[in-house]
Design a protein around this motif. Structure first.
Motif, mmCIF file in Angstrom:
data_model
loop_
_atom_site.group_PDB
_atom_site.id
_atom_site.type_symbol
_atom_site.label_atom_id
_atom_site.label_comp_id
_atom_site.label_asym_id
_atom_site.label_seq_id
_atom_site.Cartn_x
_atom_site.Cartn_y
_atom_site.Cartn_z
ATOM 1 N N THR A 151 10.660 -8.779 15.594
ATOM 2 C CA THR A 151 10.880 -8.266 14.244
ATOM 3 C C THR A 151 12.293 -7.731 14.015
ATOM 4 O OG1 THR A 151 9.922 -6.172 14.974
ATOM 5 C CG2 THR A 151 8.450 -7.725 13.886
ATOM 6 N N ASP A 152 12.911 -7.178 15.056
ATOM 7 C CA ASP A 152 14.245 -6.588 14.886
ATOM 8 C C ASP A 152 15.257 -7.600 14.362
ATOM 9 O OD1 ASP A 152 13.203 -4.262 15.816
ATOM 10 O OD2 ASP A 152 14.204 -4.306 17.772
ATOM 11 N N ILE A 153 15.096 -8.857 14.756
ATOM 12 C CA ILE A 153 16.066 -9.880 14.358
ATOM 13 C C ILE A 153 16.071 -10.048 12.838
ATOM 14 C CG2 ILE A 153 16.617 -12.359 14.513
ATOM 15 C CD1 ILE A 153 15.522 -12.198 17.424
ATOM 16 N N TYR A 154 14.891 -10.041 12.218
ATOM 17 C CA TYR A 154 14.814 -10.199 10.763
ATOM 18 C C TYR A 154 15.330 -8.949 10.047
ATOM 19 C CZ TYR A 154 11.529 -13.827 12.274
ATOM 20 O OH TYR A 154 10.944 -14.895 12.899
ATOM 21 N N SER A 179 2.242 -12.980 14.902
ATOM 22 C CA SER A 179 3.010 -12.728 13.686
ATOM 23 C C SER A 179 3.664 -11.359 13.731
ATOM 24 C CB SER A 179 2.089 -12.803 12.460
ATOM 25 O OG SER A 179 2.746 -12.293 11.313
ATOM 26 N N GLY A 180 4.909 -11.309 13.240
ATOM 27 C CA GLY A 180 5.582 -10.025 13.080
ATOM 28 C C GLY A 180 5.524 -9.525 11.653
ATOM 29 N N GLY A 181 4.787 -10.236 10.806
ATOM 30 C CA GLY A 181 4.783 -9.927 9.379
ATOM 31 C C GLY A 181 4.318 -8.528 9.044
ATOM 32 N N ARG A 182 3.186 -8.156 9.609
ATOM 33 C CA ARG A 182 2.619 -6.841 9.287
ATOM 34 C C ARG A 182 3.540 -5.721 9.767
ATOM 35 N NH1 ARG A 182 -2.004 -4.322 12.121
ATOM 36 N NH2 ARG A 182 -1.976 -6.224 13.375
ATOM 37 N N LYS A 183 4.134 -5.900 10.958
ATOM 38 C CA LYS A 183 5.022 -4.874 11.503
ATOM 39 C C LYS A 183 6.289 -4.735 10.650
ATOM 40 C CE LYS A 183 7.449 -3.518 15.742
ATOM 41 N NZ LYS A 183 7.765 -3.916 17.142
ATOM 42 N N ILE A 187 7.639 -1.374 8.709
ATOM 43 C CA ILE A 187 8.977 -0.823 8.942
ATOM 44 C C ILE A 187 9.750 -0.687 7.636
ATOM 45 C CG2 ILE A 187 11.235 -1.321 9.990
ATOM 46 C CD1 ILE A 187 9.680 -2.722 12.271
ATOM 47 N N THR A 188 9.617 -1.686 6.755
ATOM 48 C CA THR A 188 10.452 -1.754 5.549
ATOM 49 C C THR A 188 9.720 -1.296 4.288
ATOM 50 O OG1 THR A 188 9.813 -4.060 5.173
ATOM 51 C CG2 THR A 188 11.760 -3.667 6.540
ATOM 52 N N VAL A 189 8.444 -0.908 4.432
ATOM 53 C CA VAL A 189 7.593 -0.526 3.295
ATOM 54 C C VAL A 189 7.550 -1.673 2.267
ATOM 55 C CG1 VAL A 189 6.950 1.392 1.804
ATOM 56 C CG2 VAL A 189 8.551 1.796 3.664
ATOM 57 N N ALA A 190 7.433 -2.886 2.774
ATOM 58 C CA ALA A 190 7.325 -4.063 1.914
ATOM 59 C C ALA A 190 5.854 -4.414 1.697
ATOM 60 C CB ALA A 190 8.048 -5.251 2.566
ATOM 61 N N THR A 191 5.592 -5.264 0.723
ATOM 62 C CA THR A 191 4.242 -5.766 0.472
ATOM 63 C C THR A 191 3.951 -6.899 1.458
ATOM 64 O OG1 THR A 191 4.468 -5.265 -1.871
ATOM 65 C CG2 THR A 191 2.700 -6.773 -1.241
ATOM 66 N N TYR A 192 2.810 -6.790 2.149
ATOM 67 C CA TYR A 192 2.422 -7.836 3.106
ATOM 68 C C TYR A 192 1.337 -8.716 2.487
ATOM 69 C CZ TYR A 192 0.588 -10.121 7.284
ATOM 70 O OH TYR A 192 0.159 -11.056 8.196
ATOM 71 N N TRP A 193 1.612 -10.014 2.417
ATOM 72 C CA TRP A 193 0.730 -10.979 1.782
ATOM 73 C C TRP A 193 0.071 -11.886 2.816
ATOM 74 C CZ3 TRP A 193 0.389 -11.090 -3.645
ATOM 75 C CH2 TRP A 193 1.371 -10.361 -4.347
ATOM 76 N N LEU A 194 -1.236 -12.109 2.651
ATOM 77 C CA LEU A 194 -1.988 -12.969 3.554
ATOM 78 C C LEU A 194 -3.087 -13.669 2.745
ATOM 79 C CD1 LEU A 194 -2.266 -13.637 6.656
ATOM 80 C CD2 LEU A 194 -3.995 -11.818 6.739
ATOM 81 N N PRO A 195 -3.343 -14.966 2.992
ATOM 82 C CA PRO A 195 -4.428 -15.646 2.271
ATOM 83 C C PRO A 195 -5.775 -14.996 2.585
ATOM 84 C CG PRO A 195 -3.003 -17.249 3.367
ATOM 85 C CD PRO A 195 -2.621 -15.895 3.883
ATOM 86 N N PRO A 196 -6.532 -14.565 1.569
ATOM 87 C CA PRO A 196 -7.773 -13.833 1.833
ATOM 88 C C PRO A 196 -8.823 -14.637 2.600
ATOM 89 C CG PRO A 196 -7.537 -14.344 -0.511
ATOM 90 C CD PRO A 196 -6.231 -14.650 0.127
ATOM 91 N N LYS A 197 -8.827 -15.966 2.450
ATOM 92 C CA LYS A 197 -9.818 -16.770 3.179
ATOM 93 C C LYS A 197 -9.529 -16.804 4.679
ATOM 94 C CE LYS A 197 -11.469 -19.646 -0.596
ATOM 95 N NZ LYS A 197 -11.793 -21.006 -1.066
ATOM 96 N N ASP A 198 -8.288 -16.471 5.062
ATOM 97 C CA ASP A 198 -7.954 -16.343 6.479
ATOM 98 C C ASP A 198 -8.086 -14.902 6.955
ATOM 99 O OD1 ASP A 198 -7.437 -18.998 6.805
ATOM 100 O OD2 ASP A 198 -5.285 -18.806 7.142
ATOM 101 N N ALA A 199 -8.391 -13.999 6.037
ATOM 102 C CA ALA A 199 -8.325 -12.571 6.360
ATOM 103 C C ALA A 199 -9.690 -11.895 6.343
ATOM 104 C CB ALA A 199 -7.386 -11.873 5.372
ATOM 105 N N VAL A 202 -9.803 -9.394 9.267
ATOM 106 C CA VAL A 202 -8.673 -8.521 9.605
ATOM 107 C C VAL A 202 -9.063 -7.055 9.432
ATOM 108 C CG1 VAL A 202 -7.007 -10.310 8.923
ATOM 109 C CG2 VAL A 202 -7.601 -8.476 7.303
ATOM 110 N N THR A 203 -8.319 -6.212 10.150
ATOM 111 C CA THR A 203 -8.662 -4.790 10.191
ATOM 112 C C THR A 203 -7.666 -3.929 9.430
ATOM 113 O OG1 THR A 203 -7.408 -4.467 12.232
ATOM 114 C CG2 THR A 203 -9.707 -5.130 12.463
ATOM 115 N N PHE A 204 -6.809 -4.570 8.604
ATOM 116 C CA PHE A 204 -5.722 -3.822 7.966
ATOM 117 C C PHE A 204 -5.643 -4.174 6.488
ATOM 118 C CE2 PHE A 204 -4.215 -7.556 10.295
ATOM 119 C CZ PHE A 204 -3.745 -8.354 9.257
ATOM 120 N N GLU A 205 -4.875 -3.386 5.763
ATOM 121 C CA GLU A 205 -4.670 -3.622 4.336
ATOM 122 C C GLU A 205 -3.649 -4.740 4.132
ATOM 123 O OE1 GLU A 205 -5.876 -1.605 1.567
ATOM 124 O OE2 GLU A 205 -7.330 -0.899 3.037
#
Length: 375
Positions: A151-154, A179-183, A187-199, A202-205
């Motif tokens: 994640t640090d690289i991005y 995936s580093g998306g959620r992390k 870190i950046t307080v960004a909105t994290y998007w994920l397809p609900p049919k794959d989620a 999942v245990t997170f918002e």
């Protein structure tokens, strides 16, 4: 004679520039056969480290005098030992810093192109794993798509171009890498998007990534309308960015198509895969530039090291898009599958938030090539 150090970035440059390199890989033959550093003009000699403990005299005649020689192992220790012996024998030699561990984790950012209103899109090429991720920047805002766990690289790259990460997307629930998306979103307080049919497990918002949405990043619009594209996973979702780029996730690659079996549902999902590739994608402009989430072979790299191709060209040249008989397509997709990715079930559970392996465990889970395509 001093042993030289070669970094993953330097090897990547040789791959992109199609330079010659002789690689002495001292890992076990099974590890070498499963996964090695690929290069168009690379030559290889695989001799296990344990066979060289008593000296390197026997392999000296097999080493070229007119090519750079790079010694490679898993984590660098064995390659340093062998390289030092070769150097003492008068051979000019380098070892790969960090070994295949570092090769697996190296990300090379490549600018793909400009967007309207001054935006840019970058592709991060994970050369050793074939993973591709993206950063879209516009008017000081940035979106990350299909990030790896490094994640640090991005985050650092976004800072270097004075951009604030406001959105993070995963096109689907990944099974070949963590995936580093959620992390990044945390870190950046960004909105994290994920397809609900794959989620569903999942245990997170997260924010639901569904067809019909337009997400603004600065002055750039990421269109998700009518591009729900199941097949690789039931929730796989494609994006059109700036009416110019098609981010196809793991549905469509340059030289192959996505596999539908990583949740054990190949027979159920093969029809979805065909519907996406043969109907949904056919409704799109042939001029869209396809940016996939993976590449399979080194020949898919462009001259600048990026991976992309026009959709119309893929409709002409990609075998997976040109099987008119549906039964033949079904056979190819369900019977012609390569081995499943290393630890893919554990990787899926990690990406669901069900388990939290430490960094070294995550590294071990990802060892080996990506296997997201139908061959």
């Amino acid at each position: 004679m001093t042993v030289q150090i070669m970094t993953s970035k330097e090897v990547t440059k040789k791959v992109v520039n199609k330079e010659s390199l002789f690689i002495l890989d001292v890992r076990n033959p099974s590890d070498f056969q499963d996964w090695k550093i690929e290069g168009t003009n690379f030559q290889y000699l695989n001799i296990p480290y344990f066979d060289l403990l008593d000296g390197v005299d026997e392999i000296l005649p097999k080493l070229p005098e007119d090519k750079e020689i790079l010694v490679v192992c898993a984590k660098e220790g064995s390659s340093i030992f062998v390289a030092e012996m070769l150097s003492e024998a008068g051979v000019t030699v380098s070892y790969l810093q960090g070994g295949m561990k570092a090769w697996s984790e190296h990300l090379e950012p490549v600018k793909v192109g400009d967007l309207r209103d001054g935006g840019e899109i970058y592709q991060f090429v994970r050369i050793g794993k074939g993973c591709l991720s993206y950063l879209v920047v516009s008017n000081g805002d940035a979106a990350i798509i299909d990030a790896t766990r490094m994640t640090d690289i991005y985050v650092d790259f976004a800072k270097s171009i004075d951009a604030k990460i406001t959105h993070v997307f995963d096109t689907h629930l990944h099974a070949d890498h963590i995936s580093g998306g959620r992390k990044i979103a945390e870190i950046t307080v960004a909105t994290y998007w994920l397809p609900p049919k794959d989620a569903t497990e999942v245990t997170f918002e997260y924010s639901a990534l569904e067809g019909g949405q337009d997400v603004k990043v600065g002055k750039t619009t990421i269109n998700i309308h009518a591009l729900y594209s199941p097949g690789h996973t039931i929730g796989s979702t494609s994006f059109v960015i700036d009416e110019k780029y098609l981010l196809s996730g793991d549905i469509l690659f340059i030289d192959s198509i996505g596999r539908p079996d990583l949740a054990g549902l190949a027979q159920d999902w093969v029809s979805d895969l065909r519907e996406t590739l043969y109907n949904r994608y056919r409704e799109l402009s042939n001029d869209l530039i396809v940016l996939p989430a993976h590449f399979m072979i080194i020949e898919e790299l462009n001259e600048d090291g990026s991976v992309s191709e026009k959709l119309g060209t893929l409709f002409s040249n990609n075998h997976g898009l040109n099987i008119q008989d549906e039964a033949e397509f079904r056979r190819m997709v369900t019977e012609n599958l390569p081995p499943q990715p290393n630890a893919y079930q554990e990787i899926r559970e990690t990406n669901m938030g069900k388990v939290s392996p430490d960094e070294e465990q995550q590294r071990e889970m990802e060892i080996g090539p990506n296997r997201c395509a139908v061959r």
